[in-house]
Design a protein around this motif. Sequence first.
Motif, PDB file in Angstrom:
ATOM      1  N   ALA A  10       6.223  86.767 -59.275  1.00 39.48           N
ATOM      2  CA  ALA A  10       5.403  85.984 -58.347  1.00 39.48           C
ATOM      3  C   ALA A  10       5.513  84.482 -58.616  1.00 39.48           C
ATOM      4  O   ALA A  10       5.508  83.681 -57.681  1.00 39.48           O
ATOM      5  CB  ALA A  10       3.951  86.427 -58.450  1.00 39.48           C
ATOM      6  N   ILE A  11       5.645  84.119 -59.900  1.00 40.87           N
ATOM      7  CA  ILE A  11       5.603  82.684 -60.216  1.00 40.87           C
ATOM      8  C   ILE A  11       6.716  81.899 -59.501  1.00 40.87           C
ATOM      9  O   ILE A  11       6.429  80.885 -58.863  1.00 40.87           O
ATOM     10  CB  ILE A  11       5.650  82.464 -61.745  1.00 40.87           C
ATOM     11  CG1 ILE A  11       4.338  82.956 -62.356  1.00 40.87           C
ATOM     12  CG2 ILE A  11       5.862  80.993 -62.081  1.00 40.87           C
ATOM     13  CD1 ILE A  11       4.308  82.885 -63.859  1.00 40.87           C
ATOM     14  N   PRO A  12       7.987  82.363 -59.562  1.00 40.02           N
ATOM     15  CA  PRO A  12       9.017  81.588 -58.869  1.00 40.02           C
ATOM     16  C   PRO A  12       8.772  81.470 -57.373  1.00 40.02           C
ATOM     17  O   PRO A  12       9.132  80.467 -56.755  1.00 40.02           O
ATOM     18  CB  PRO A  12      10.294  82.378 -59.156  1.00 40.02           C
ATOM     19  CG  PRO A  12      10.007  83.151 -60.364  1.00 40.02           C
ATOM     20  CD  PRO A  12       8.559  83.479 -60.307  1.00 40.02           C
ATOM     21  N   VAL A  13       8.149  82.492 -56.760  1.00 44.19           N
ATOM     22  CA  VAL A  13       7.834  82.393 -55.332  1.00 44.19           C
ATOM     23  C   VAL A  13       6.724  81.381 -55.124  1.00 44.19           C
ATOM     24  O   VAL A  13       6.739  80.598 -54.179  1.00 44.19           O
ATOM     25  CB  VAL A  13       7.401  83.771 -54.779  1.00 44.19           C
ATOM     26  CG1 VAL A  13       7.155  83.680 -53.291  1.00 44.19           C
ATOM     27  CG2 VAL A  13       8.447  84.819 -55.089  1.00 44.19           C
ATOM     28  N   ALA A  14       5.761  81.405 -56.062  1.00 48.06           N
ATOM     29  CA  ALA A  14       4.588  80.548 -55.900  1.00 48.06           C
ATOM     30  C   ALA A  14       4.940  79.079 -56.079  1.00 48.06           C
ATOM     31  O   ALA A  14       4.332  78.217 -55.444  1.00 48.06           O
ATOM     32  CB  ALA A  14       3.525  80.958 -56.918  1.00 48.06           C
ATOM     33  N   ILE A  15       5.928  78.797 -56.945  1.00 48.25           N
ATOM     34  CA  ILE A  15       6.218  77.397 -57.256  1.00 48.25           C
ATOM     35  C   ILE A  15       6.430  76.556 -56.007  1.00 48.25           C
ATOM     36  O   ILE A  15       5.695  75.593 -55.783  1.00 48.25           O
ATOM     37  CB  ILE A  15       7.409  77.291 -58.224  1.00 48.25           C
ATOM     38  CG1 ILE A  15       6.972  77.759 -59.612  1.00 48.25           C
ATOM     39  CG2 ILE A  15       7.940  75.865 -58.304  1.00 48.25           C
ATOM     40  CD1 ILE A  15       8.092  77.869 -60.603  1.00 48.25           C
ATOM     41  N   VAL A  46       7.399  74.242 -66.855  1.00 48.91           N
ATOM     42  CA  VAL A  46       6.492  75.043 -67.677  1.00 48.91           C
ATOM     43  C   VAL A  46       6.275  76.397 -67.030  1.00 48.91           C
ATOM     44  O   VAL A  46       6.357  77.453 -67.675  1.00 48.91           O
ATOM     45  CB  VAL A  46       5.154  74.296 -67.871  1.00 48.91           C
ATOM     46  CG1 VAL A  46       4.173  75.172 -68.628  1.00 48.91           C
ATOM     47  CG2 VAL A  46       5.382  72.990 -68.593  1.00 48.91           C
ATOM     48  N   LEU A  47       6.004  76.372 -65.715  1.00 53.44           N
ATOM     49  CA  LEU A  47       5.778  77.637 -65.007  1.00 53.44           C
ATOM     50  C   LEU A  47       7.011  78.525 -65.065  1.00 53.44           C
ATOM     51  O   LEU A  47       6.922  79.729 -65.301  1.00 53.44           O
ATOM     52  CB  LEU A  47       5.407  77.353 -63.549  1.00 53.44           C
ATOM     53  CG  LEU A  47       3.977  76.870 -63.307  1.00 53.44           C
ATOM     54  CD1 LEU A  47       3.773  76.610 -61.826  1.00 53.44           C
ATOM     55  CD2 LEU A  47       2.990  77.903 -63.816  1.00 53.44           C
ATOM     56  N   LEU A  48       8.168  77.909 -64.876  1.00 54.70           N
ATOM     57  CA  LEU A  48       9.406  78.683 -64.883  1.00 54.70           C
ATOM     58  C   LEU A  48       9.609  79.314 -66.255  1.00 54.70           C
ATOM     59  O   LEU A  48       9.965  80.493 -66.384  1.00 54.70           O
ATOM     60  CB  LEU A  48      10.587  77.771 -64.531  1.00 54.70           C
ATOM     61  CG  LEU A  48      11.942  78.437 -64.416  1.00 54.70           C
ATOM     62  CD1 LEU A  48      11.912  79.531 -63.378  1.00 54.70           C
ATOM     63  CD2 LEU A  48      13.014  77.414 -64.060  1.00 54.70           C
ATOM     64  N   PHE A  49       9.336  78.522 -67.289  1.00 54.70           N
ATOM     65  CA  PHE A  49       9.489  79.038 -68.652  1.00 54.70           C
ATOM     66  C   PHE A  49       8.543  80.214 -68.888  1.00 54.70           C
ATOM     67  O   PHE A  49       8.936  81.242 -69.432  1.00 54.70           O
ATOM     68  CB  PHE A  49       9.208  77.906 -69.654  1.00 54.70           C
ATOM     69  CG  PHE A  49       9.578  78.264 -71.056  1.00 54.70           C
ATOM     70  CD1 PHE A  49      10.875  78.112 -71.506  1.00 54.70           C
ATOM     71  CD2 PHE A  49       8.632  78.798 -71.917  1.00 54.70           C
ATOM     72  CE1 PHE A  49      11.224  78.453 -72.792  1.00 54.70           C
ATOM     73  CE2 PHE A  49       8.976  79.148 -73.213  1.00 54.70           C
ATOM     74  CZ  PHE A  49      10.275  78.974 -73.645  1.00 54.70           C
ATOM     75  N   VAL A  50       7.295  80.050 -68.415  1.00 59.05           N
ATOM     76  CA  VAL A  50       6.318  81.143 -68.583  1.00 59.05           C
ATOM     77  C   VAL A  50       6.814  82.386 -67.856  1.00 59.05           C
ATOM     78  O   VAL A  50       6.767  83.509 -68.390  1.00 59.05           O
ATOM     79  CB  VAL A  50       4.938  80.710 -68.039  1.00 59.05           C
ATOM     80  CG1 VAL A  50       4.007  81.899 -67.946  1.00 59.05           C
ATOM     81  CG2 VAL A  50       4.352  79.630 -68.922  1.00 59.05           C
ATOM     82  N   SER A  51       7.314  82.181 -66.646  1.00 54.66           N
ATOM     83  CA  SER A  51       7.807  83.323 -65.875  1.00 54.66           C
ATOM     84  C   SER A  51       8.926  84.035 -66.626  1.00 54.66           C
ATOM     85  O   SER A  51       8.978  85.269 -66.690  1.00 54.66           O
ATOM     86  CB  SER A  51       8.296  82.835 -64.517  1.00 54.66           C
ATOM     87  OG  SER A  51       9.118  83.786 -63.924  1.00 54.66           O
ATOM     88  N   MET A  52       9.831  83.253 -67.206  1.00 55.72           N
ATOM     89  CA  MET A  52      10.951  83.852 -67.934  1.00 55.72           C
ATOM     90  C   MET A  52      10.452  84.591 -69.166  1.00 55.72           C
ATOM     91  O   MET A  52      10.922  85.662 -69.517  1.00 55.72           O
ATOM     92  CB  MET A  52      11.952  82.766 -68.356  1.00 55.72           C
ATOM     93  CG  MET A  52      12.698  82.161 -67.198  1.00 55.72           C
ATOM     94  SD  MET A  52      13.519  83.430 -66.241  1.00 55.72           S
ATOM     95  CE  MET A  52      12.695  83.278 -64.688  1.00 55.72           C
ATOM     96  N   ILE A  82      19.078  87.305 -68.140  1.00 58.16           N
ATOM     97  CA  ILE A  82      18.751  86.233 -67.191  1.00 58.16           C
ATOM     98  C   ILE A  82      17.593  85.396 -67.730  1.00 58.16           C
ATOM     99  O   ILE A  82      17.635  84.163 -67.740  1.00 58.16           O
ATOM    100  CB  ILE A  82      18.399  86.826 -65.804  1.00 58.16           C
ATOM    101  CG1 ILE A  82      19.627  87.461 -65.174  1.00 58.16           C
ATOM    102  CG2 ILE A  82      17.814  85.759 -64.892  1.00 58.16           C
ATOM    103  CD1 ILE A  82      19.327  88.239 -63.923  1.00 58.16           C
ATOM    104  N   CYS A  83      16.546  86.096 -68.220  1.00 61.79           N
ATOM    105  CA  CYS A  83      15.361  85.377 -68.686  1.00 61.79           C
ATOM    106  C   CYS A  83      15.685  84.513 -69.900  1.00 61.79           C
ATOM    107  O   CYS A  83      15.257  83.363 -69.981  1.00 61.79           O
ATOM    108  CB  CYS A  83      14.255  86.362 -69.030  1.00 61.79           C
ATOM    109  SG  CYS A  83      13.589  87.154 -67.581  1.00 61.79           S
TER     110      CYS A  83
END
Lengths: 660, 314
Positions: free
Chosen positions: A13-18, A37-43, A87-88
């Motif tokens: 959800a995070i990458p969509v939400a960004i 930061v969000l991307l890192f958390v998502s990964m 990938i992550c």
Amino acid sequence: MQLTRLFFDLHLAIPVAIPLILLPGWRSSRYRRVVPVLLFVSMFLGAATTLLSWRTGQLPIVDLSHLLPFPFVLTLDRLSSLFVFLICAVTAATTVFSVAYIERHYGTGQQAWIWTFLPLFVLSMVLVVTAASAFAFLFGWELMTVFSAALVAADGDSPERRHNLLIYLLMMHAGAAAVAASFFLFLPYTHGLTFTQIRAAGGTLPGRTAIAIYLLAFLGFSTKAGVIPLHLWLPRTHPIAPSPVSALMSGVMLKTAVYGLVRFGFDFLPHPAAWWGYLVLLAGVVSSVLGILYALAERDLKRLLAYSSVENIGIIYLGLGAALIFQAYQAPMWASLALVAALAHTVNHALFKSVLFMGAGSVSTTTHTLNLDELGGLFARMPYTGATLLVACCSIAGLPLFNGFVSEWLTFRSFLAGATLPSPVAQIILPLAAGVLALVGGLAAACFMGLFGTAFLGRPRGVAAKSAGEVPFGMCLGTGVLALACVAVGVYPALLLGPLSLVAASLIPSGNVAQELSLLPRVLPILTTCVVGILLLAMAIPRATRVTAIWACGLPTLSPRMQYTPTVFSKPLRSVFAAVYRPNRKIEVLPADQPYFPVAVSYRSERTTSFEQSLYRPAVDAIVAAANQVRRLHTGNVQMYLLYIFLTLVSLLALVKVLR
Amino acid sequence: MTTAAANVLQYLLLVLGAPLLRALIARVKAVIQRRQGTNLWRPYADLLKLFRKEDLVPPDSSPLFRFAPMMLAASTFVAAALVPTVNQSALLAFAGDFIVLVYVLALGRFFMGLGALDGSSSFAGMGASREAMISALAEAPLLLGLIAVAILAGQGNIVEIVRWTLSQNFFDVSAVHAVAFAALAMVAIAETGRMPVDNPTTHLELTMIHEAMVLEYSGPSLALIEWAQAVKLTVVLSLLIGLFAPWGMAANLTLAGLALGLGAYLLKLVVLAIVIAVLESSIAKLRMYMVPEFLGIATALGALAVVFTALLRR
């Protein structure tokens, strides 16, 4: 289970939400700080999901079928988990690197553009490898092309770049069409295209359909993987993308093609014929040999790395081909070994190629050039970047103590096992393929010795290299973590081989490779200890050091331009393989009337062979010629067109009648 | 316990005795050329002298310049622990997979090439470039030859291959062995920088390969390089002996068995040294651009050996 599911949902959800949430404020600098930061958390969450589901054996399933007209299911089996984790991990490191890199290279608008599309691009790759229905897979596959093209476009605009992007998009869509077609060929034999249904149908397909499906999938995925001669887009696109994006494209995006090939070859179609394997093997041989030879002749750092990706995909194909051949000859143990080899090289290449591309980004950050002939002496000026790149170069050259050796050893070992097969053809071809792998390994070592030795060692050849300095900490950290992973896998391969043997076991249940896989984890730690021990002893030798000028044949000084350049370094090998390059050389001595006292000498050498000219151009010309012939039908006369329609209708009716 | 002791002793014999083999070759060459020749212990005196001298370092080099010879020595000395010589075992016998051996040697060579380029001398760059070409082209025949033998033996471990060869009938030599030996012998010449590929005694800049690469090294660094080079020559020759003529190698650890093994091993080394010396005295060095053809022939022979393993399958 709850936790796994929650992590997986958040990760997706995070990458969509960004872009959705943050788009209104994209001009503010807060946006650019929050997104990484969000991307890192998502990964991080994605990696955590794979680890949790791996441990518990429970698969988190995301089913959006009720929202969409087609079944849209995502899940994480062993194979998917491996790729999601890869990938992550690579994306997390790339994100850390990107923060400083993107800030230094791009203006506000471009930064926002990149930070918007980067998460979406990563998400699309995750979609591809977690898809459990054909629709989800193709959806992710298309998005991956579109978002990566958007990211490549961030790096500026020129007619040449547009042309390159056009080629990229065209080839990707042709490949996607082939993949889609191969999925649709399952349709007559199943009620739907979820992977469970496809798997159920896969074992009972008629022979010809299975062949058609396999060939289409092979073509489609090979286009994505950049296998020669379908590699045309690769050396055009990877070098012109922002470096972190090149790292992701080369390190991870190409690997989704490997994922697809494994999915089709070992999961959907359980009874491969031997010639499928030989086909993959042949593609691997051509790509690896030509890929490394083209890389050897390159002077642009990123183009060199792009061609080396072609080579490494070739090595992965060698392993996959061997695995298919073993599978066809009912040798599941060796099939698993070869599959583990291919997957191990997939992981390893993702690690070291990302380091190399990001390292190229660091070099261009501080020197503003990627021309190897202008670099030199960077190791002393940027020691951390230099050390990480040295590790990556050793890894890609397949040297022991680094991870590239582990996967190359496994590939060698599985080729050697080809001698135990009942077929004489396999007995001859598989061990000979080991010879090809050895040649490729030797050439790669020469290529990367030249790269590191000329760009990072010696004296700087230009002002740009002379005034270079170390890049910011974040960039060093991003590459450093992945370089550490290369060493960790190289010294203690059980880290990688343990999980991979489970992945292989999930695809080839009867193949037990524990014994073959146990050798390297026993050998390499001890080997490392011995090497390091002797190194320490050698360092302990008491010695006085004095800095003194090098032997200059009596000249007062040597200019840095007298050093061996990358071009000259690769010259002996280029002349050995001149038939591959058919170089067009031009040497001009100025002034022309005084050949023995030249003021300036200019030298050009260009490769004249290209698949574009010899393969694609004739095909395009033929299509255009055919179209010109067809154009004669366009008379502009309405009655004539009505006649065409009528004739078509009648002939179709006749055809239907005949076919009945 | 005794096995371990025997392995340590044979390892030390290889590593410490290696310079003697080079001296022996030089001595035989001197005899052939009707020169007096140097003392057999001369290499040791040279090494001692070099170890005591100071290290001269080019002004713009990085720490890698001094690290490279250490890496070369480390990898070569580790490779020496993988090869059986007197006894049918080796110090790191369990790790003695032939692919590991080949790539451990490649590790040292890779770093040596980097060290040469770091010196920023054109001659060293030239040497590194040529060495890179030769080793890139030598890799395929080397592995093909080894693969052919490994397929015959059904083993990947060198010690196991040696044991298998010893269990075979002496007169039952197959074509695979003959062809693989030819391929590996040619590679051995190229890998160790002997004639006709490279002339270890030349000091004419334009024809040097290995010597050009190490041109800027001096003192302890040069000593490590010279020593490692001697060990490498001995390792490669021991590998040839082990794979193709291991007879006499001690099977059990009795004193008599070990003495016989030692005698047989030294005898074979001396024979090889004389062969090398005679060859080097009687043929001219190949032109640089003939070397790829030389290695091409080796590759063809290696491939032939692999094909024969399938054709001669009983």
